[in-house]
Design a protein around this motif. Structure first.
Motif, PDB file in Angstrom:
ATOM      1  N   ALA A 111      -6.194  -2.765  -1.073  1.00 32.86           N
ATOM      2  CA  ALA A 111      -5.232  -3.454  -0.203  1.00 32.86           C
ATOM      3  C   ALA A 111      -5.941  -4.171   0.935  1.00 32.86           C
ATOM      4  CB  ALA A 111      -4.206  -2.461   0.337  1.00 32.86           C
ATOM      5  N   ASN A 112      -6.934  -3.515   1.520  1.00 30.33           N
ATOM      6  CA  ASN A 112      -7.659  -4.136   2.631  1.00 30.33           C
ATOM      7  C   ASN A 112      -8.405  -5.385   2.176  1.00 30.33           C
ATOM      8  OD1 ASN A 112      -6.795  -2.323   4.559  1.00 30.33           O
ATOM      9  ND2 ASN A 112      -8.519  -0.941   4.222  1.00 30.33           N
ATOM     10  N   THR A 147       1.049 -11.816  -3.347  1.00 31.00           N
ATOM     11  CA  THR A 147       1.459 -10.471  -2.928  1.00 31.00           C
ATOM     12  C   THR A 147       1.906  -9.647  -4.120  1.00 31.00           C
ATOM     13  OG1 THR A 147       2.082 -11.177  -0.705  1.00 31.00           O
ATOM     14  CG2 THR A 147       3.141  -9.178  -1.548  1.00 31.00           C
ATOM     15  N   LEU A 148       2.734 -10.241  -4.963  1.00 29.85           N
ATOM     16  CA  LEU A 148       3.237  -9.488  -6.121  1.00 29.85           C
ATOM     17  C   LEU A 148       2.134  -9.224  -7.137  1.00 29.85           C
ATOM     18  CD1 LEU A 148       6.762 -11.074  -6.468  1.00 29.85           C
ATOM     19  CD2 LEU A 148       6.140  -8.866  -5.510  1.00 29.85           C
ATOM     20  N   GLU A 149       1.218 -10.154  -7.301  1.00 26.25           N
ATOM     21  CA  GLU A 149       0.078  -9.916  -8.190  1.00 26.25           C
ATOM     22  C   GLU A 149      -0.818  -8.827  -7.608  1.00 26.25           C
ATOM     23  OE1 GLU A 149      -0.531 -11.082 -11.229  1.00 26.25           O
ATOM     24  OE2 GLU A 149       1.321 -12.225 -11.168  1.00 26.25           O
ATOM     25  N   ALA A 150      -0.974  -8.836  -6.295  1.00 23.91           N
ATOM     26  CA  ALA A 150      -1.814  -7.843  -5.629  1.00 23.91           C
ATOM     27  C   ALA A 150      -1.265  -6.430  -5.814  1.00 23.91           C
ATOM     28  CB  ALA A 150      -1.936  -8.169  -4.142  1.00 23.91           C
ATOM     29  N   ALA A 151       0.042  -6.293  -5.916  1.00 26.29           N
ATOM     30  CA  ALA A 151       0.645  -4.961  -6.054  1.00 26.29           C
ATOM     31  C   ALA A 151       0.062  -4.211  -7.247  1.00 26.29           C
ATOM     32  CB  ALA A 151       2.165  -5.085  -6.184  1.00 26.29           C
ATOM     33  N   LEU A 190       0.828  -1.203   0.000  1.00 23.70           N
ATOM     34  CA  LEU A 190       0.000   0.000   0.000  1.00 23.70           C
ATOM     35  C   LEU A 190       0.865   1.255   0.000  1.00 23.70           C
ATOM     36  CD1 LEU A 190      -2.750   1.328   0.054  1.00 23.70           C
ATOM     37  CD2 LEU A 190      -2.744   1.088   2.554  1.00 23.70           C
ATOM     38  N   GLY A 191       1.893   1.284   0.824  1.00 25.37           N
ATOM     39  CA  GLY A 191       2.803   2.438   0.845  1.00 25.37           C
ATOM     40  C   GLY A 191       3.452   2.659  -0.501  1.00 25.37           C
ATOM     41  N   TRP A 192       3.870   1.571  -1.131  1.00 22.86           N
ATOM     42  CA  TRP A 192       4.496   1.659  -2.451  1.00 22.86           C
ATOM     43  C   TRP A 192       3.503   2.185  -3.485  1.00 22.86           C
ATOM     44  CZ3 TRP A 192       2.927  -1.535  -6.541  1.00 22.86           C
ATOM     45  CH2 TRP A 192       3.703  -1.429  -7.696  1.00 22.86           C
ATOM     46  N   ALA A 193       2.274   1.670  -3.467  1.00 26.23           N
ATOM     47  CA  ALA A 193       1.272   2.065  -4.459  1.00 26.23           C
ATOM     48  C   ALA A 193       0.872   3.524  -4.306  1.00 26.23           C
ATOM     49  CB  ALA A 193       0.033   1.168  -4.345  1.00 26.23           C
ATOM     50  N   VAL A 194       0.707   3.970  -3.073  1.00 24.51           N
ATOM     51  CA  VAL A 194       0.333   5.367  -2.823  1.00 24.51           C
ATOM     52  C   VAL A 194       1.455   6.302  -3.280  1.00 24.51           C
ATOM     53  CG1 VAL A 194      -0.117   7.049  -0.976  1.00 24.51           C
ATOM     54  CG2 VAL A 194      -1.318   4.847  -0.986  1.00 24.51           C
ATOM     55  N   LYS A 195       2.676   5.936  -2.969  1.00 21.41           N
ATOM     56  CA  LYS A 195       3.822   6.757  -3.386  1.00 21.41           C
ATOM     57  C   LYS A 195       3.932   6.796  -4.913  1.00 21.41           C
ATOM     58  CE  LYS A 195       8.796   7.169  -2.739  1.00 21.41           C
ATOM     59  NZ  LYS A 195      10.012   6.553  -2.203  1.00 21.41           N
ATOM     60  N   ALA A 196       3.769   5.654  -5.559  1.00 20.41           N
ATOM     61  CA  ALA A 196       3.857   5.594  -7.024  1.00 20.41           C
ATOM     62  C   ALA A 196       2.742   6.400  -7.679  1.00 20.41           C
ATOM     63  CB  ALA A 196       3.818   4.146  -7.501  1.00 20.41           C
ATOM     64  N   ALA A 197       1.537   6.368  -7.095  1.00 20.21           N
ATOM     65  CA  ALA A 197       0.401   7.104  -7.668  1.00 20.21           C
ATOM     66  C   ALA A 197       0.617   8.605  -7.604  1.00 20.21           C
ATOM     67  CB  ALA A 197      -0.883   6.721  -6.943  1.00 20.21           C
ATOM     68  N   ALA A 198       1.360   9.058  -6.610  1.00 20.88           N
ATOM     69  CA  ALA A 198       1.596  10.497  -6.436  1.00 20.88           C
ATOM     70  C   ALA A 198       2.751  11.003  -7.293  1.00 20.88           C
ATOM     71  CB  ALA A 198       1.873  10.796  -4.970  1.00 20.88           C
ATOM     72  N   ASP A 199       3.466  10.097  -7.938  1.00 15.47           N
ATOM     73  CA  ASP A 199       4.661  10.460  -8.708  1.00 15.47           C
ATOM     74  C   ASP A 199       4.355  10.344 -10.208  1.00 15.47           C
ATOM     75  OD1 ASP A 199       7.151  10.672  -9.922  1.00 15.47           O
ATOM     76  OD2 ASP A 199       8.129   9.259  -8.560  1.00 15.47           O
ATOM     77  N   LEU A 205      -2.835  -4.794  -8.760  1.00 11.50           N
ATOM     78  CA  LEU A 205      -4.259  -4.537  -8.520  1.00 11.50           C
ATOM     79  C   LEU A 205      -4.456  -3.337  -7.605  1.00 11.50           C
ATOM     80  CD1 LEU A 205      -5.521  -8.207  -7.988  1.00 11.50           C
ATOM     81  CD2 LEU A 205      -5.968  -6.741  -9.969  1.00 11.50           C
ATOM     82  N   VAL A 206      -3.660  -3.276  -6.554  1.00 15.89           N
ATOM     83  CA  VAL A 206      -3.756  -2.158  -5.606  1.00 15.89           C
ATOM     84  C   VAL A 206      -3.404  -0.854  -6.314  1.00 15.89           C
ATOM     85  CG1 VAL A 206      -2.740  -1.143  -3.519  1.00 15.89           C
ATOM     86  CG2 VAL A 206      -3.365  -3.569  -3.551  1.00 15.89           C
ATOM     87  N   GLN A 207      -2.341  -0.879  -7.097  1.00 14.71           N
ATOM     88  CA  GLN A 207      -1.882   0.336  -7.776  1.00 14.71           C
ATOM     89  C   GLN A 207      -2.897   0.845  -8.790  1.00 14.71           C
ATOM     90  OE1 GLN A 207       1.709  -0.023 -10.108  1.00 14.71           O
ATOM     91  NE2 GLN A 207       2.272   2.074  -9.630  1.00 14.71           N
ATOM     92  N   ARG A 208      -3.576  -0.054  -9.488  1.00 19.64           N
ATOM     93  CA  ARG A 208      -4.517   0.364 -10.535  1.00 19.64           C
ATOM     94  C   ARG A 208      -5.919   0.689 -10.010  1.00 19.64           C
ATOM     95  NH1 ARG A 208      -1.684  -3.821 -13.077  1.00 19.64           N
ATOM     96  NH2 ARG A 208      -3.319  -5.312 -12.589  1.00 19.64           N
TER      97      ARG A 208
END
Length: 195
Positions: free
Chosen positions: A176-177, A159-163, A95-104, A165-168
């Motif tokens: 993530a939840n 986990t890696l597949e979820a990354a 989740l931290g990674w996805a939120v950071k990536a979305a803001a960049d 999904l969470v990001q998109r």
């Protein structure tokens, strides 16, 4: 004696960063296929042989943080808070990674470039497989089971597949939840805490 070694290592890191920055800038400006390794080396003011000392391939220039990503995934499991499950720790990390990536915006542009470029998509797939193996081994080590444990391999893969999904997803927190809630429930059923 350690000071010159420290200086040399700093110079190497600076050169590597200059190459990665130049590559990403050129790839985003011109398109990945329109840029050669000589263009990147010239933009970073180094020789092509120097570029290949830092990066084994043109694709690797795009994924310069590959080792850092893998180390962070492994660390999320190994360094999690006492009492926190592996899926919960991985949820927080993803989740931290996805939120950071979305803001960049630059990261978003890079993701679009990877998705549109077959060579980069294939490289990314191979990179995720390596990360999956390292993560599965870290989870297995944490559980005290053999490195090839199927439940650990499945948790790493999911986990890696979820990354992605969470990001998109429109709401990364909700995604993530939901996803990691399912993983945590299945993991707890498979690996109940000793009691």
């Amino acid at each position: 004696m350690s000071e010159p070694l420290g200086r040399r290592e700093r110079k190497k890191a600076q050169t590597r960063q200059a190459l990665a920055d130049a590559a990403l800038r050129l790839f985003l400006e011109r398109g990945y296929d329109a840029v050669g390794v000589k263009d990147v080396a010239d933009a970073a003011d180094v020789a092509v042989t120097t570029l290949f000392k830092h990066f084994p391939s043109k694709e690797a220039l795009v994924f310069d943080l590959d080792a850092d990503l893998e180390a962070a995934l492994v660390s999320a499991v190994r360094d999690r808070a006492p009492g926190q499950s592996a899926p919960a720790a991985l949820r927080d990390h993803i989740l931290g990674w996805a939120v950071k990536a979305a803001a960049d915006e630059r990261a978003a542009a890079m993701r679009r470039m990877v998705e549109k470029t077959p060579a980069l998509s294939e490289y990314a797939r191979r990179m995720w497989v390596r990360h999956e193996t390292a993560l599965a081994h870290a989870i297995a080590d944490d559980c005290g089971v053999p490195a090839d444990d199927l439940a650990c391999a499945a948790l790493a893969r999911f986990t890696l597949e979820a990354a992605g999904l969470v990001q998109r997803h429109a709401d990364p927190h909700e995604a993530a939840n939901v996803i990691f809630g399912l993983l945590d429930q299945g993991w707890t059923a498979q690996r109940p805490e000793p009691g």
